[in-house]
Design an enzyme around this catalytic site. Structure first.
Site, PDB file in Angstrom:
ATOM      1  CG  HIS A  89      -9.363 -11.510  -2.887  1.00 34.05           C
ATOM      2  ND1 HIS A  89      -8.653 -12.214  -1.946  1.00 34.05           N
ATOM      3  CD2 HIS A  89      -9.014 -10.223  -2.704  1.00 34.05           C
ATOM      4  CE1 HIS A  89      -7.907 -11.371  -1.244  1.00 34.05           C
ATOM      5  NE2 HIS A  89      -8.109 -10.160  -1.681  1.00 34.05           N
TER       6      HIS A  89
ATOM      7  CG  ASP B  16      -7.895 -15.334  -0.602  1.00 27.11           C
ATOM      8  OD1 ASP B  16      -7.849 -14.571   0.370  1.00 27.11           O
ATOM      9  OD2 ASP B  16      -8.094 -14.943  -1.767  1.00 27.11           O
TER      10      ASP B  16
HETATM   11  P1  NAX Z   1      -0.413   0.581  -2.403  1.00 27.91           P
HETATM   12  O1  NAX Z   1      -1.401   1.649  -2.122  1.00 27.91           O
HETATM   13  O2  NAX Z   1       0.820   0.465  -1.586  1.00 27.91           O
HETATM   14  O3  NAX Z   1       0.052   0.684  -3.923  1.00 27.91           O
HETATM   15  C1  NAX Z   1      -0.827   0.872  -4.967  1.00 27.91           C
HETATM   16  C2  NAX Z   1      -0.083   1.601  -6.066  1.00 27.91           C
HETATM   17  O4  NAX Z   1      -0.939   1.664  -7.206  1.00 27.91           O
HETATM   18  C3  NAX Z   1       0.275   3.047  -5.702  1.00 27.91           C
HETATM   19  O5  NAX Z   1       1.670   3.243  -5.919  1.00 27.91           O
HETATM   20  C4  NAX Z   1      -0.565   3.874  -6.671  1.00 27.91           C
HETATM   21  O6  NAX Z   1       0.113   5.058  -7.088  1.00 27.91           O
HETATM   22  C5  NAX Z   1      -0.735   2.909  -7.823  1.00 27.91           C
HETATM   23  N1  NAX Z   1      -1.855   3.214  -8.704  1.00 27.91           N
HETATM   24  C6  NAX Z   1      -3.083   3.693  -8.385  1.00 27.91           C
HETATM   25  N2  NAX Z   1      -3.819   3.881  -9.484  1.00 27.91           N
HETATM   26  C7  NAX Z   1      -3.069   3.478 -10.526  1.00 27.91           C
HETATM   27  C8  NAX Z   1      -3.285   3.444 -11.924  1.00 27.91           C
HETATM   28  N3  NAX Z   1      -4.432   3.873 -12.468  1.00 27.91           N
HETATM   29  N4  NAX Z   1      -2.287   2.984 -12.716  1.00 27.91           N
HETATM   30  C9  NAX Z   1      -1.133   2.578 -12.181  1.00 27.91           C
HETATM   31  N5  NAX Z   1      -0.859   2.611 -10.867  1.00 27.91           N
HETATM   32  C10 NAX Z   1      -1.821   3.050 -10.057  1.00 27.91           C
HETATM   33  O7  NAX Z   1      -1.250  -0.783  -2.371  1.00 27.91           O
HETATM   34  P2  NAX Z   1      -0.697  -2.271  -2.228  1.00 27.91           P
HETATM   35  O8  NAX Z   1      -0.596  -2.614  -0.807  1.00 27.91           O
HETATM   36  O9  NAX Z   1       0.484  -2.452  -3.103  1.00 27.91           O
HETATM   37  O10 NAX Z   1      -1.955  -3.096  -2.803  1.00 27.91           O
HETATM   38  C11 NAX Z   1      -2.333  -3.013  -4.165  1.00 27.91           C
HETATM   39  C12 NAX Z   1      -3.691  -3.649  -4.371  1.00 27.91           C
HETATM   40  O11 NAX Z   1      -3.652  -5.033  -4.061  1.00 27.91           O
HETATM   41  C13 NAX Z   1      -4.807  -3.067  -3.504  1.00 27.91           C
HETATM   42  O12 NAX Z   1      -5.956  -2.869  -4.320  1.00 27.91           O
HETATM   43  C14 NAX Z   1      -5.064  -4.154  -2.498  1.00 27.91           C
HETATM   44  O13 NAX Z   1      -6.388  -4.111  -2.008  1.00 27.91           O
HETATM   45  C15 NAX Z   1      -4.816  -5.375  -3.328  1.00 27.91           C
HETATM   46  N6  NAX Z   1      -4.594  -6.651  -2.618  1.00 27.91           N
HETATM   47  C16 NAX Z   1      -5.082  -7.771  -3.189  1.00 27.91           C
HETATM   48  C17 NAX Z   1      -4.887  -9.026  -2.647  1.00 27.91           C
HETATM   49  C18 NAX Z   1      -5.424 -10.252  -3.296  1.00 27.91           C
HETATM   50  O14 NAX Z   1      -5.267 -11.319  -2.702  1.00 27.91           O
HETATM   51  N7  NAX Z   1      -6.064 -10.218  -4.457  1.00 27.91           N
HETATM   52  C19 NAX Z   1      -4.156  -9.175  -1.365  1.00 27.91           C
HETATM   53  C20 NAX Z   1      -3.264  -8.014  -1.044  1.00 27.91           C
HETATM   54  C21 NAX Z   1      -3.823  -6.671  -1.373  1.00 27.91           C
HETATM   55  O15 NAX Z   1      -4.672  -6.260  -0.339  1.00 27.91           O
END
Ligand code: NAX
Length: 328
Positions: free
Chosen positions: A187, A159
């Site tokens: 966020h 952000d």
């Molecule tokens: P993806 O869905 O591509 O990847 C998430 C991965 O996490 C998957 O491979 C899944 O198998 C794995 N996972 C789920 N549960 C798990 C657990 N208990 N232990 C280990 N791995 C686990 O999501 P992606 O686009 O990579 O985003 C990841 C996270 O970042 C999401 O929650 C998203 O909302 C968040 N974001 C946060 C941002 C921020 O500024 N704070 C911005 C970007 C993003 O939206």
């Protein structure tokens, strides 16, 4: 050469993971002379995909990459971890209530907090990226009583960087001219990107821009809703920019903020600026010697006060909801 730093990445097979791991392994997280050992945590169904990414990491022959462990076991993932990037989370799916979202993420961040408490290195630094990031960090932290609270942070650097980019375009100045940007609060869409303390070439940014209408009705919503705009355009959520911000967050935390500047990090509040103690909320912070400090003494006018309070109220609600669910 020094001993490798253990960097744990959860959700390593996801899209942020894919953008993040290569930059960590190439030395951009900790610097060009610091070897790293990667620990990739995934859920069982995604282990194979994580192995594929690890094959590609091998194929880059990064001189700083001392090894890669892939696991679905929390103890193995956090054993001796110096830095933990908690990226994997349960996304909100259609029709999902907030209560269900918080509960599902509690099921992820509570055991991860416990594992960090039990197994991480004494100097562990945690960055929560997975949403709802602030409250997930609060949950993890409350299950790690032996780890100092200041080691748990959540990411608002994306952000922050988005706000700098928007201001740079509006003012027609390079991003390097912009200092002291601040994101306050959560966020989420309630976040408050603050131009009243930001500077353009040393001058007050709000005054240089001189356009309150743009600030209120364009700048703030554009920054706050940028994530949705990226999904709309790209057909997928921000990944490379999120990974870049995570790199920036840790790099700044470890190596410090430059003189005359600060950054934005969601950290455990000490009550500064009226943010209730214990909430994980974004503040302007300076970093030095591997520690962060909230910038003190900024004057907050009525407009900013209202915006900060609104975002903090949302964090209070989230905290109360996870408390009622027995997650903290
Ligand atoms: P993806 O869905 O591509 O990847 C998430 C991965 O996490 C998957 O491979 C899944 O198998 C794995 N996972 C789920 N549960 C798990 C657990 N208990 N232990 C280990 N791995 C686990 O999501 P992606 O686009 O990579 O985003 C990841 C996270 O970042 C999401 O929650 C998203 O909302 C968040 N974001 C946060 C941002 C921020 O500024 N704070 C911005 C970007 C993003 O939206």
């Amino acid at each position: 050469t020094s001993t490798p730093v253990n960097v744990t990445v959860t959700g390593a097979a996801g899209q942020i993971g894919y953008a993040l791991l290569f930059r960590i392994a190439s030395g951009q997280l900790l610097g060009p002379d610091v070897p790293v050992r990667l620990r990739l945590l995934e859920i069982p169904q995604a282990i194979k995909a994580a192995e594929g990414t690890a094959m590609e990491l091998d194929d880059c022959a990064f001189p700083l990459l001392a090894g890669i462990d892939i696991t679905d076991d929390l103890k193995t993932a956090f054993d001796g971890a110096n830095i933990a990037l908690l990226v994997g989370a349960r996304p909100r799916t259609k029709g999902m209530e907030r209560r269900d979202l918080l509960e599902a993420n509690g099921g992820i961040f509570k055991p991860q907090g416990e594992a960090i408490n039990a197994h991480a290195a004494d100097d562990i630094k945690v960055l929560v990226v997975g949403n709802p990031a602030n409250t997930n960090a609060l949950i993890a932290r409350s299950h790690a009583p032996d780890v100092p609270a200041d080691r748990f942070t959540a990411m608002t650097r994306l952000d922050h960087n988005r706000a700098i980019a928007q201001l740079s375009k509006k003012a027609g100045v390079p991003v390097s001219s912009i200092k002291k940007m601040t994101i306050w609060g959560n966020h989420s869409a309630t976040q408050y990107p603050d131009l009243f303390h930001a500077e353009i070439d040393g001058r007050n940014a709000a005054e240089v821009v001189g356009d309150q209408e743009w600030l209120e009705n364009d700048f703030i919503p554009t920054v706050a809703k940028r994530g949705a705009a990226i999904i709309e355009a790209r057909g997928a959520s921000s990944a490379a920019s999120a990974a870049s911000a995570a790199i920036d967050h840790i790099h700044t935390w470890v190596n410090g903020t430059p003189e005359g500047d600060w950054t934005s990090m969601a950290v455990v509040s000490d009550g500064s600026y009226g943010v209730p103690e214990g909430l994980v909320s974004s503040f302007p912070v300076t970093c030095s010697g591997g520690k962060w400090e909230i910038v003190q003494g900024l004057e907050i006018d009525e407009f900013s006060r209202g915006k900060i309070d609104a975002s903090v109220a949302e964090l209070v609600e989230e905290r109360d909801a996870v408390r009622n669910l027995g997650l903290i």
